[in-house]
Design a protein around this motif. Structure first.
Motif, PDB file in Angstrom:
ATOM      1  N   ARG A   5      61.202  44.206  36.180  1.00  0.00           N
ATOM      2  CA  ARG A   5      62.043  44.848  37.175  1.00  0.00           C
ATOM      3  C   ARG A   5      60.855  45.949  37.897  1.00  0.00           C
ATOM      4  O   ARG A   5      61.512  46.319  39.507  1.00  0.00           O
ATOM      5  CB  ARG A   5      62.786  46.115  36.238  1.00  0.00           C
ATOM      6  CG  ARG A   5      63.424  45.579  35.337  1.00  0.00           C
ATOM      7  CD  ARG A   5      64.164  46.526  34.536  1.00  0.00           C
ATOM      8  NE  ARG A   5      65.112  47.008  33.721  1.00  0.00           N
ATOM      9  CZ  ARG A   5      65.555  47.539  32.726  1.00  0.00           C
ATOM     10  NH1 ARG A   5      65.260  48.378  32.300  1.00  0.00           N
ATOM     11  NH2 ARG A   5      66.509  47.226  31.860  1.00  0.00           N
ATOM     12  N   LEU A   8      60.587  43.759  41.221  1.00  0.00           N
ATOM     13  CA  LEU A   8      62.056  43.384  41.815  1.00  0.00           C
ATOM     14  C   LEU A   8      62.673  45.134  42.806  1.00  0.00           C
ATOM     15  O   LEU A   8      62.623  44.476  43.594  1.00  0.00           O
ATOM     16  CB  LEU A   8      62.974  43.839  41.183  1.00  0.00           C
ATOM     17  CG  LEU A   8      63.601  42.456  40.433  1.00  0.00           C
ATOM     18  CD1 LEU A   8      65.303  42.010  39.251  1.00  0.00           C
ATOM     19  CD2 LEU A   8      63.919  40.913  41.332  1.00  0.00           C
ATOM     20  N   TYR A   9      61.785  45.864  41.910  1.00  0.00           N
ATOM     21  CA  TYR A   9      61.175  47.119  42.391  1.00  0.00           C
ATOM     22  C   TYR A   9      60.217  47.118  43.699  1.00  0.00           C
ATOM     23  O   TYR A   9      60.509  47.730  44.573  1.00  0.00           O
ATOM     24  CB  TYR A   9      61.058  48.258  41.313  1.00  0.00           C
ATOM     25  CG  TYR A   9      61.060  49.820  42.224  1.00  0.00           C
ATOM     26  CD1 TYR A   9      61.892  50.811  42.538  1.00  0.00           C
ATOM     27  CD2 TYR A   9      60.016  50.719  42.687  1.00  0.00           C
ATOM     28  CE1 TYR A   9      61.962  51.438  43.071  1.00  0.00           C
ATOM     29  CE2 TYR A   9      59.651  51.569  43.366  1.00  0.00           C
ATOM     30  CZ  TYR A   9      60.825  52.564  43.253  1.00  0.00           C
ATOM     31  OH  TYR A   9      60.077  53.679  43.891  1.00  0.00           O
ATOM     32  N   LEU A  11      59.249  44.409  45.464  1.00  0.00           N
ATOM     33  CA  LEU A  11      60.213  43.934  46.356  1.00  0.00           C
ATOM     34  C   LEU A  11      60.965  44.376  47.266  1.00  0.00           C
ATOM     35  O   LEU A  11      61.405  44.249  48.418  1.00  0.00           O
ATOM     36  CB  LEU A  11      61.095  42.246  46.216  1.00  0.00           C
ATOM     37  CG  LEU A  11      59.879  41.175  45.098  1.00  0.00           C
ATOM     38  CD1 LEU A  11      61.145  40.232  44.892  1.00  0.00           C
ATOM     39  CD2 LEU A  11      59.387  40.776  46.358  1.00  0.00           C
ATOM     40  N   LYS A  12      62.081  45.421  46.600  1.00  0.00           N
ATOM     41  CA  LYS A  12      62.952  46.241  47.373  1.00  0.00           C
ATOM     42  C   LYS A  12      62.507  47.163  48.479  1.00  0.00           C
ATOM     43  O   LYS A  12      62.830  47.522  48.843  1.00  0.00           O
ATOM     44  CB  LYS A  12      64.005  47.183  46.705  1.00  0.00           C
ATOM     45  CG  LYS A  12      64.812  47.415  46.678  1.00  0.00           C
ATOM     46  CD  LYS A  12      66.195  48.211  45.617  1.00  0.00           C
ATOM     47  CE  LYS A  12      67.515  48.703  46.579  1.00  0.00           C
ATOM     48  NZ  LYS A  12      68.325  49.568  45.447  1.00  0.00           N
ATOM     49  N   ARG A  14      59.527  47.187  49.456  1.00  0.00           N
ATOM     50  CA  ARG A  14      58.684  45.802  51.039  1.00  0.00           C
ATOM     51  C   ARG A  14      59.944  45.406  52.376  1.00  0.00           C
ATOM     52  O   ARG A  14      60.172  45.755  53.114  1.00  0.00           O
ATOM     53  CB  ARG A  14      59.031  44.626  50.463  1.00  0.00           C
ATOM     54  CG  ARG A  14      57.684  43.868  51.108  1.00  0.00           C
ATOM     55  CD  ARG A  14      57.986  42.336  50.938  1.00  0.00           C
ATOM     56  NE  ARG A  14      59.302  41.776  50.701  1.00  0.00           N
ATOM     57  CZ  ARG A  14      58.862  40.184  49.874  1.00  0.00           C
ATOM     58  NH1 ARG A  14      58.297  39.670  50.253  1.00  0.00           N
ATOM     59  NH2 ARG A  14      60.433  40.265  50.519  1.00  0.00           N
ATOM     60  N   ASP A  15      61.456  44.804  51.277  1.00  0.00           N
ATOM     61  CA  ASP A  15      62.461  44.643  52.599  1.00  0.00           C
ATOM     62  C   ASP A  15      63.489  46.220  53.259  1.00  0.00           C
ATOM     63  O   ASP A  15      63.447  45.743  54.127  1.00  0.00           O
ATOM     64  CB  ASP A  15      63.565  44.132  51.457  1.00  0.00           C
ATOM     65  CG  ASP A  15      63.299  42.384  50.843  1.00  0.00           C
ATOM     66  OD1 ASP A  15      61.920  42.083  51.187  1.00  0.00           O
ATOM     67  OD2 ASP A  15      63.723  42.223  50.007  1.00  0.00           O
ATOM     68  N   THR A  16      63.177  47.131  53.051  1.00  0.00           N
ATOM     69  CA  THR A  16      63.755  47.979  52.753  1.00  0.00           C
ATOM     70  C   THR A  16      62.571  48.494  53.602  1.00  0.00           C
ATOM     71  O   THR A  16      63.131  48.850  55.442  1.00  0.00           O
ATOM     72  CB  THR A  16      63.449  49.339  52.053  1.00  0.00           C
ATOM     73  OG1 THR A  16      64.054  48.996  50.949  1.00  0.00           O
ATOM     74  CG2 THR A  16      64.200  50.567  52.481  1.00  0.00           C
ATOM     75  N   THR A  19      62.921  45.660  57.514  1.00  0.00           N
ATOM     76  CA  THR A  19      64.233  46.666  57.878  1.00  0.00           C
ATOM     77  C   THR A  19      63.991  47.717  59.117  1.00  0.00           C
ATOM     78  O   THR A  19      64.149  47.600  59.731  1.00  0.00           O
ATOM     79  CB  THR A  19      65.435  46.577  56.276  1.00  0.00           C
ATOM     80  OG1 THR A  19      65.721  45.644  56.115  1.00  0.00           O
ATOM     81  CG2 THR A  19      66.873  47.252  57.347  1.00  0.00           C
TER      82      THR A  19
END
Length: 204
Positions: A5, A8-9, A11-12, A14-16, A19
Motif C-alpha cells: 500500500r 502504491l501511495y 506511485l500515486k 509520483r504520477d500526480t 501530471t
C-alpha cells in the motif's frame, strides 16, 4: 501488505506530480515567452519617446504606442507622399555601406515571407536535411543555379521564431524534398516555433 500500500501511495504521488509537471511546464514557458515579448515590444519605442514626451509609467502603454506607431506607418506607406518618403529613406540608407546591406537584406526577406509585394517571392517551401543527415529543416527556395553541370537549389533556412536570421545553402536537386507545405504554412510553423503546424505533411 502495508509495504504494498505504501508503494502504491508513493506511485500515486509520483504520477500526480508528473501530471502536474506536464501541465505546468507548457503554461510556464508560454507565460514566460508572452511576458518577454510584451516587455520587448513595450520597451521598443517607449524609452526614446520619453526623451520628448512626458509619457506616464502605465503598464502596457508602450505596447499601445508601438502598435499605434506601426498602424500610422502603415497608413503613411499606403499613400503617394508616404511612398515618396519611404523611397527617400531607402535612398539615404543605400548611401551607408554596412547599414545598406543589413537593411536591404532584412527588407527583402520580410517582403518574401509576408508577401507584401508582387515580386521577388520565395518560390516554394521545401524540406532539406540540415544541419545533418537524418534531420529535416524547413527551407524556402530562393533560386536555382547550375554548378559543374548539376542543378542546385538556393535554399534559405530560417531560424525560429525569428525568420530574419538563418542560412543560405546550395542543395542538389535530388536532395530537396517537395511537400504540400505552402510558403504561408511554413512561415506559420517557424513563427510559432512549431506550435502551429499541419498534421499531415505529404511529399509532392
Amino acid at each position: 501488505m502495508n509495504n504494498y500500500r505504501k508503494k502504491l501511495y508513493l506511485l500515486k504521488i509520483r504520477d500526480t506530480f508528473l501530471t502536474g509537471l506536464f501541465v505546468f511546464i507548457p503554461i510556464a514557458i508560454t507565460v514566460w515567452i508572452v511576458v518577454w515579448l510584451l516587455s520587448f515590444v513595450n520597451n521598443l519605442v517607449l524609452p526614446y519617446l520619453r526623451f520628448v514626451l512626458p509619457i506616464p509609467d502605465i503598464p502596457g502603454v508602450g505596447i499601445l504606442i508601438t502598435a499605434l506607431l506601426i498602424f500610422v506607418i502603415g497608413l503613411i506607406a499606403q499613400n503617394y507622399f508616404g511612398k515618396k518618403l519611404i523611397d527617400l529613406w531607402d535612398s539615404l540608407i543605400n548611401r551607408i555601406p554596412l547599414v545598406r546591406s543589413v537593411y536591404l537584406a532584412v527588407k527583402q526577406l520580410m517582403e518574401n515571407l509576408f508577401n507584401t509585394r508582387g515580386k521577388g517571392k520565395f518560390k516554394e517551401a521545401v524540406l532539406v536535411e540540415f544541419p545533418r543527415k537524418g534531420m529535416l529543416s524547413i527551407g524556402f527556395v530562393a533560386n536555382k543555379v547550375h554548378i559543374e553541370g548539376k542543378l542546385y537549389y538556393l535554399v534559405y533556412i530560417p531560424t525560429a521564431p525569428n525568420p530574419t536570421s538563418g542560412y543560405t545553402i546550395f542543395v542538389e536537386e535530388s536532395e530537396v524534398r517537395h511537400t504540400n507545405l505552402s510558403v504561408e504554412d511554413a512561415t506559420k510553423i517557424i513563427l510559432s516555433g512549431g506550435l502551429v503546424a499541419k498534421e499531415d505533411i505529404r511529399p509532392q
